[in-house]
Write a protein that holds these residues in place. Structure first.
Motif, mmCIF file in Angstrom:
data_model
loop_
_atom_site.group_PDB
_atom_site.id
_atom_site.type_symbol
_atom_site.label_atom_id
_atom_site.label_comp_id
_atom_site.label_asym_id
_atom_site.label_seq_id
_atom_site.Cartn_x
_atom_site.Cartn_y
_atom_site.Cartn_z
ATOM 1 N N ALA A 85 0.835 -1.190 -0.077
ATOM 2 C CA ALA A 85 0.001 -0.116 -0.168
ATOM 3 C C ALA A 85 0.824 1.259 -0.133
ATOM 4 C CB ALA A 85 -0.794 0.166 1.228
ATOM 5 N N VAL A 86 0.589 2.033 -0.919
ATOM 6 C CA VAL A 86 1.308 3.460 -0.980
ATOM 7 C C VAL A 86 0.204 4.371 -0.767
ATOM 8 C CG1 VAL A 86 2.637 5.047 -2.572
ATOM 9 C CG2 VAL A 86 3.156 2.608 -2.731
ATOM 10 N N LEU A 87 0.441 5.289 0.075
ATOM 11 C CA LEU A 87 -0.404 6.309 0.962
ATOM 12 C C LEU A 87 0.090 7.743 -0.001
ATOM 13 C CD1 LEU A 87 -1.113 5.466 4.610
ATOM 14 C CD2 LEU A 87 -2.002 4.213 2.281
ATOM 15 N N GLY A 88 -0.588 8.171 -0.965
ATOM 16 C CA GLY A 88 -0.104 9.339 -1.436
ATOM 17 C C GLY A 88 0.300 9.173 -2.949
ATOM 18 N N ALA A 89 -0.351 10.007 -3.632
ATOM 19 C CA ALA A 89 -0.095 9.808 -5.311
ATOM 20 C C ALA A 89 0.622 11.271 -5.630
ATOM 21 C CB ALA A 89 -1.417 9.728 -5.849
ATOM 22 N N PHE B 206 4.864 13.248 -5.743
ATOM 23 C CA PHE B 206 6.124 12.873 -6.070
ATOM 24 C C PHE B 206 6.647 11.703 -5.629
ATOM 25 C CE2 PHE B 206 6.702 17.812 -6.793
ATOM 26 C CZ PHE B 206 6.206 17.560 -7.971
ATOM 27 N N ALA B 207 6.526 11.662 -3.878
ATOM 28 C CA ALA B 207 7.106 10.469 -3.394
ATOM 29 C C ALA B 207 6.340 9.145 -3.542
ATOM 30 C CB ALA B 207 7.026 10.548 -1.788
ATOM 31 N N GLY B 208 4.804 9.260 -3.652
ATOM 32 C CA GLY B 208 4.179 7.837 -3.514
ATOM 33 C C GLY B 208 4.568 7.289 -5.185
ATOM 34 N N LEU B 209 4.331 8.106 -5.919
ATOM 35 C CA LEU B 209 4.286 7.493 -7.614
ATOM 36 C C LEU B 209 5.870 7.192 -7.955
ATOM 37 C CD1 LEU B 209 2.058 9.820 -9.662
ATOM 38 C CD2 LEU B 209 1.785 7.521 -8.623
ATOM 39 N N SER B 210 6.842 7.812 -7.231
ATOM 40 C CA SER B 210 8.540 7.286 -7.446
ATOM 41 C C SER B 210 8.681 5.966 -6.734
ATOM 42 C CB SER B 210 9.400 8.230 -6.883
ATOM 43 O OG SER B 210 10.557 7.737 -6.885
ATOM 44 N N VAL B 211 7.999 5.941 -5.633
ATOM 45 C CA VAL B 211 7.937 4.446 -4.802
ATOM 46 C C VAL B 211 7.410 3.434 -5.823
ATOM 47 C CG1 VAL B 211 7.172 3.237 -2.847
ATOM 48 C CG2 VAL B 211 8.267 5.353 -2.526
ATOM 49 N N ALA B 212 6.057 3.672 -6.267
ATOM 50 C CA ALA B 212 5.355 2.760 -7.032
ATOM 51 C C ALA B 212 6.122 2.251 -8.157
ATOM 52 C CB ALA B 212 4.024 3.162 -7.431
ATOM 53 N N LEU C 132 13.584 17.215 -6.874
ATOM 54 C CA LEU C 132 15.011 16.781 -6.833
ATOM 55 C C LEU C 132 15.217 15.449 -6.234
ATOM 56 C CD1 LEU C 132 17.957 17.394 -7.665
ATOM 57 C CD2 LEU C 132 18.079 18.426 -5.483
ATOM 58 N N TYR C 133 14.493 15.239 -4.886
ATOM 59 C CA TYR C 133 14.647 14.044 -4.371
ATOM 60 C C TYR C 133 14.065 12.932 -4.325
ATOM 61 C CZ TYR C 133 17.506 16.682 -0.723
ATOM 62 O OH TYR C 133 18.510 17.522 -0.155
ATOM 63 N N HIS C 134 12.807 13.167 -5.116
ATOM 64 C CA HIS C 134 11.744 11.879 -5.169
ATOM 65 C C HIS C 134 12.256 10.734 -5.951
ATOM 66 C CE1 HIS C 134 11.113 13.281 -9.312
ATOM 67 N NE2 HIS C 134 10.066 12.343 -9.565
ATOM 68 N N ALA C 135 13.073 10.865 -7.018
ATOM 69 C CA ALA C 135 13.374 9.793 -7.844
ATOM 70 C C ALA C 135 14.507 8.860 -7.141
ATOM 71 C CB ALA C 135 13.885 10.042 -9.392
ATOM 72 N N TRP C 136 15.537 9.536 -6.742
ATOM 73 C CA TRP C 136 16.791 8.841 -5.754
ATOM 74 C C TRP C 136 16.083 8.285 -4.526
ATOM 75 C CZ3 TRP C 136 19.738 10.053 -1.636
ATOM 76 C CH2 TRP C 136 21.116 9.131 -1.399
ATOM 77 N N LEU C 137 15.658 9.005 -3.862
ATOM 78 C CA LEU C 137 14.800 8.413 -2.567
ATOM 79 C C LEU C 137 13.666 7.205 -2.716
ATOM 80 C CD1 LEU C 137 14.801 11.536 -0.392
ATOM 81 C CD2 LEU C 137 16.701 9.781 -0.475
ATOM 82 N N GLY C 138 13.009 7.415 -3.857
ATOM 83 C CA GLY C 138 12.078 6.493 -4.218
ATOM 84 C C GLY C 138 12.591 5.118 -4.455
ATOM 85 N N LYS C 139 13.761 5.107 -5.230
ATOM 86 C CA LYS C 139 14.227 3.996 -5.405
ATOM 87 C C LYS C 139 14.783 3.294 -4.312
ATOM 88 C CE LYS C 139 18.139 2.420 -8.445
ATOM 89 N NZ LYS C 139 19.311 2.986 -9.704
ATOM 90 N N MET D 40 14.007 3.758 -1.095
ATOM 91 C CA MET D 40 12.696 3.231 -0.312
ATOM 92 C C MET D 40 12.295 1.956 -0.672
ATOM 93 S SD MET D 40 10.838 3.782 2.252
ATOM 94 C CE MET D 40 10.909 5.175 2.921
ATOM 95 N N ALA D 41 12.093 1.750 -2.242
ATOM 96 C CA ALA D 41 11.774 0.477 -2.620
ATOM 97 C C ALA D 41 12.574 -0.532 -2.427
ATOM 98 C CB ALA D 41 11.529 0.778 -4.130
ATOM 99 N N GLN D 42 13.998 -0.234 -2.389
ATOM 100 C CA GLN D 42 14.736 -1.245 -2.240
ATOM 101 C C GLN D 42 14.730 -1.797 -0.911
ATOM 102 O OE1 GLN D 42 18.389 0.801 -3.232
ATOM 103 N NE2 GLN D 42 18.562 -0.053 -5.184
ATOM 104 N N ALA D 43 14.501 -0.973 0.379
ATOM 105 C CA ALA D 43 14.563 -1.256 1.479
ATOM 106 C C ALA D 43 13.155 -1.887 1.964
ATOM 107 C CB ALA D 43 14.591 0.328 2.719
#
Length: 464
Positions: free
Chosen positions: A68-72, A74-80, A432-439, A441-444
């Motif tokens: 479950a990803v709460l929020g659509a 920058f952060a949420g869609l990058s994680v997805a 700036l942060y969303h793509a790298w941190l989303g990656k 977060m997904a790995q973790a």
């Protein structure tokens, strides 16, 4: 095969607006579908969640890994995206995205969109090179998805036929004598992938006519870009849909993604439903009772103004003129359209993107003098509308204002196998942060290993 009997579980199926498979014409084996609900619909309890939400269907007997990803935003869609991209090939994977206002309906959707990896003093930000690289990569993915939609004549259907990005650079005039020296010094350590040039008033005027530069100095970042946030986010969601379909069609396990236009009022509502829950709600994360008052975030409402240059006034902003960063900023979107921002209203809890006439007037009264000090021509532009969003500002650290990431199981008093994660506090640098941190977060999340997240981003928990 999509289990249409799931629709019978809906307490009120009339609230289902639209449900359609990603493979048009192949209703027997859809891979991805959207589930849109009334924005006023809310989950009341875990038991109601089990009966009211559309479940991810799997074409095999194996239970899919559910996230479950709460929020659509920058952060949420990058994680997805990265959950889909990084999941092991044979994993049956299902992602539910929950957002009561839909894609880009919060602060992400009203961002100015100016992106570069530097501080206001032109110093490279912490992990700025990694952030810049991953941001450009995700932007390329979103742009490719638009091309895919255009080839399928779906662009207008998904409302992403607007331009996603303007590659026109950014100009930052020096505003004090001391500022001149600092900017020029930091220019020497810029990234090759995002260069910084020191220029004088004449060179700046060639880029933007009638620029005012009292200190005859500015820095110019020719590779810096301006993203149109809502079309970008819609394109990124469509890219997730395409990726899931392609992976499943290639035999890499069942991959599904759903968007639920509904809110989650308590994390405990999701207990036992998911392998992991990733909270990407920005400033609204504090509205969850399990997190209320426990996150070191400050809220700040910002108003941005859209302006247009009337046709009867000479074109002062060329097609290739850069955007401007100063005490206020201008995001140039074509020769006759721009966005100006932003105001800073600290501790605001007004999450409405709508701006009253009084609030818009106050915002213009604050922003126009700041912009006029470097670009007097702004007086010729006509105000068209104002929008607002509430940013979640993280605390300052010796490395700058860094986002908050990490596993927050200790915050949720519930004994189950679900893992809870936070990805928030992106502040004014979300793009700036969303793509790298989303990656990251997904790995973790996929490995259930918080140590994969840099300690600088999880250290905030030690203070709780």
């Amino acid at each position: 095969m999509l289990n249409f009997s799931l629709l019978k579980d809906l307490k009120n199926p009339n609230k289902l607006i639209n449900l359609f498979p990603s493979r048009v014409g192949n209703l027997e084996s859809p891979v991805v579908c959207y589930a849109f609900f009334s924005p006023h619909r809310r989950i009341a309890s875990a038991s109601k969640l089990a009966s009211s939400s559309i479940r991810c269907a799997s074409s095999t007997a194996q239970r899919p890994a559910r996230y479950a990803v709460l929020g659509a935003g920058f952060a949420g869609l990058s994680v997805a995206w990265h959950l889909l991209e990084l999941a092991s090939n044979g994993l049956n994977l299902c992602i539910d995205i929950y957002d009561e206002v839909g894609i880009g309906g919060g602060a992400s959707g009203v961002a100015g969109g100016l992106i570069h990896p530097y501080s206001p003093k032109a110093k490279l930000l912490w992990k700025g090179a990694d952030c810049w690289k991953e941001c450009l990569k995700l932007l390329d993915i979103a742009e490719a998805s638009v091309s895919s939609m255009e080839s399928k004549n779906l662009a207008q259907v998904h409302s992403v036929d607007e331009l996603l990005v303007w590659r026109r650079g950014i100009l930052r005039p020096a505003t004090t004598t001391r500022n001149v020296d600092i900017l020029n010094e930091n220019v020497q350590n810029c990234l090759r992938e995002c260069r910084i040039e020191s220029i004088d008033k004449e060179a700046a005027s060639n880029l933007i006519p009638n620029m005012r530069m009292p200190y005859n100095s500015a820095i110019y970042m020719p590779e810096a870009i301006n993203i149109n946030p809502q079309p970008y986010l819609k394109a990124l969601f469509f890219a997730c849909k395409n990726l899931a379909e392609e992976l499943a069609a290639s035999g890499y396990g069942g991959k599904e993604i759903y968007l639920h236009k509904m809110s989650v009022n308590r994390l405990l509502e999701l207990g036992g439903e998911y392998n992991a829950v990733i909270i990407c709600l920005g400033a609204k994360a504090d509205m969850l009772p399990e997190l209320s008052g426990r996150l070191p975030l400050r809220t700040c409402r910002g108003v941005i103004a859209h302006l247009h240059l009337p046709k009867d006034i000479r074109d002062e902003y060329g097609e290739h003129s850069p955007s401007i960063l100063s005490d206020a900023w201008i995001a140039a979107r074509g020769s006759r359209n721009l966005v100006m921002g932003s105001t800073w209203e600290w501790r605001s809890r007004n999450y409405s993107p709508s701006v009253s006439a009084a609030e818009a007037s106050m915002a213009l009264g604050e922003l126009i003098p700041k912009v006029s000090s470097v670009y007097p021509g702004i007086q010729n532009w006509t105000f068209t509308e104002a929008r607002a969003g509430v940013r979640a500002m993280p605390p300052k650290t010796p490395l700058g204002s860094l986002p908050l990431l990490g596993c927050i199981d200790d915050f949720v008093d519930w004994d189950n196998r679900c893992k809870y994660w936070l990805f928030g506090g992106l502040g004014s640098r979300g793009l700036l942060y969303h793509a790298w941190l989303g990656k990251i977060m997904a790995q973790a999340v996929l490995s259930s290993n918080e140590s994969l997240i840099p300690s600088e981003l999880t250290s905030w928990k030690k203070l709780q």
